[in-house]
Design an enzyme around this catalytic site. Structure first.
Site, PDB file in Angstrom:
ATOM      1  N   THR A 188       9.271 -21.381 -40.234  1.00  0.00           N
ATOM      2  CA  THR A 188       8.579 -20.473 -39.314  1.00  0.00           C
ATOM      3  C   THR A 188       9.199 -20.654 -37.962  1.00  0.00           C
ATOM      4  OG1 THR A 188       6.498 -20.673 -40.484  1.00  0.00           O
ATOM      5  CG2 THR A 188       6.346 -20.173 -38.138  1.00  0.00           C
ATOM      6  N   THR A 206       6.296 -15.652 -39.168  1.00  0.00           N
ATOM      7  CA  THR A 206       6.882 -16.136 -40.418  1.00  0.00           C
ATOM      8  C   THR A 206       6.684 -15.134 -41.547  1.00  0.00           C
ATOM      9  OG1 THR A 206       6.898 -18.063 -41.913  1.00  0.00           O
ATOM     10  CG2 THR A 206       4.756 -17.269 -41.249  1.00  0.00           C
ATOM     11  N   ARG A 216      -1.810 -14.491 -49.885  1.00  0.00           N
ATOM     12  CA  ARG A 216      -1.884 -15.845 -49.306  1.00  0.00           C
ATOM     13  C   ARG A 216      -1.559 -15.802 -47.803  1.00  0.00           C
ATOM     14  NH1 ARG A 216       1.856 -19.357 -46.370  1.00  0.00           N
ATOM     15  NH2 ARG A 216       1.243 -21.490 -46.747  1.00  0.00           N
ATOM     16  N   GLY A 218      -0.918 -18.413 -44.485  1.00  0.00           N
ATOM     17  CA  GLY A 218      -0.701 -19.807 -44.094  1.00  0.00           C
ATOM     18  C   GLY A 218      -1.295 -20.099 -42.725  1.00  0.00           C
ATOM     19  N   GLY A 240       5.986 -25.708 -41.613  1.00  0.00           N
ATOM     20  CA  GLY A 240       5.827 -26.496 -42.832  1.00  0.00           C
ATOM     21  C   GLY A 240       4.731 -25.933 -43.715  1.00  0.00           C
TER      22      GLY A 240
END
Ligand code: ASP
Length: 331
Positions: A188, A206, A216, A218, A240
């Site tokens: 990212t 990202t 989904r 993050g 991450g």
């Protein structure tokens, strides 16, 4: 113009620079006394693509521009790069073949805007800014985000780029979902900056983990997880495995630790330590996890820390634009 607080801060840092560089030659010490350390502006961003992104941000910061404009312009660089497989429309798709983008932005007044699971838009960070500035909301997702973007003049682009599609078809043969640590499958760009007026902003964007489940989301578009700014303290951003960052409200944690007096480095290390502890308590293997944090404070200090080796970040300040390998918990 520098106010009194800034002047005192700069002077104190200059004095500290002299003290910490003893013993040096008299000439060297004099040089440091008459040349005060420049603590602002500063911009720090995640991974190697941060170098190019910082260049763009610096053009604005060096002209006394606003940190908010700098971070938006900066992260648009990897968003525009169709060869970039982890940010923007060049990113890898989810398991159903859709490139879904997450982004958020935060300014010095705690104005925030965010989009998640946004498809077909080249610059999700600018849509996030439009959410912040032109809607009564702070987060818009999925088709709603696309409709919002189109209504605000953004153009609908094609979906997955050809090369990503080929890779995805290859992946479909096994459909083995195991996001590896570090580069290639995810990354990212998170960027945080302090401008010449001492104001902070941050941006994070990202395409998320490759081959994730459709829908989904993050950490990256979640204020407090993938990004947090507090103008009285500083700013932090993350990269991450987003699930692990969300679990500890990562960037809010880093900023709050700095508020309590920790340096950016200490704050990033403590946040990583929490992830390590929680991972062990949950009986998970730390080797499968990578999280990296970067942070800056009002003194122009920066810090970074990650779970395991391989994470790097780019710092642009009065000393130039430098790529630095982050220290890590697992060596
Ligand atoms: N944090 C991003 C996510 O979980 C991915 C990354 O930074 O690698 O979507």
């Amino acid at each position: 113009m520098e106010n009194r607080r800034d002047f005192l801060k700069t002077s104190a840092l200059a004095a500290a620079a002299v003290l910490t560089n003893v013993p040096g030659s008299k000439a060297e010490e004099k040089e440091k006394i008459i040349k005060p350390l420049t603590v602002k502006p500063i911009v720090v961003s995640t991974w190697k693509f941060g170098i190019e992104a910082n260049e763009e941000a610096w053009k604005i910061l060096a002209n006394n521009g606003r940190a908010l404009d700098a971070v938006e312009a900066g992260v648009k660089v990897p968003e525009s790069n169709m060869k970039e497989r982890s940010v923007g429309l060049g990113g890898r798709p989810d398991r159903d073949g859709h490139v879904t983008l997450d982004a958020c932005i935060m300014d010095e007044f705690a104005n925030i805007g965010s989009v998640a699971c946004l498809e077909h838009i080249k610059h999700p960070i600018s849509v996030a800014r439009a959410v912040m500035e032109k809607s009564p909301h702070v987060m818009i997702v999925g088709d709603g985000a696309l409709q919002f973007a189109l209504a605000h003049g953004f153009t609908k682009e094609k979906g997955v780029v050809e090369e990503s599609q080929k890779e995805w078809k290859e992946w479909l043969k096994t459909s083995n979902y195991k996001p590896p640590v570090n580069i290639e499958n995810h990354d990212t760009i998170g960027m945080i900056a302090m401008d010449s007026n001492g104001n902070f902003s941050g941006a994070c964007t990202t395409s998320g983990l490759a081959y994730k489940m459709h829908g989904r989301v993050g950490d990256s578009p979640i204020i407090g997880a993938g990004l947090f700014v507090d103008n009285e303290v500083g700013a932090a951003t993350a990269t991450g495995h987003g699930e692990e960052v969300i679990r500890i409200a990562g960037c809010h944690t880093v900023v709050e630790l700095m508020r309590q007096g920790k340096s950016p480095q200490q704050a990033c290390e403590e946040a990583v330590a929490r992830i390590v502890k929680i991972t062990k308590n949950r009986g998970k293997d730390l080797k499968d996890i990578q999280v990296g944090f970067i942070a800056i404070n009002q003194n122009g200090q920066y810090g970074a820390y990650c779970v395991q080796t391989g994470f790097n970040f780019a710092v642009y300040n009065g000393s130039g634009n430098t790529l630095i390998d982050s220290d890590s918990f697992i060596k």
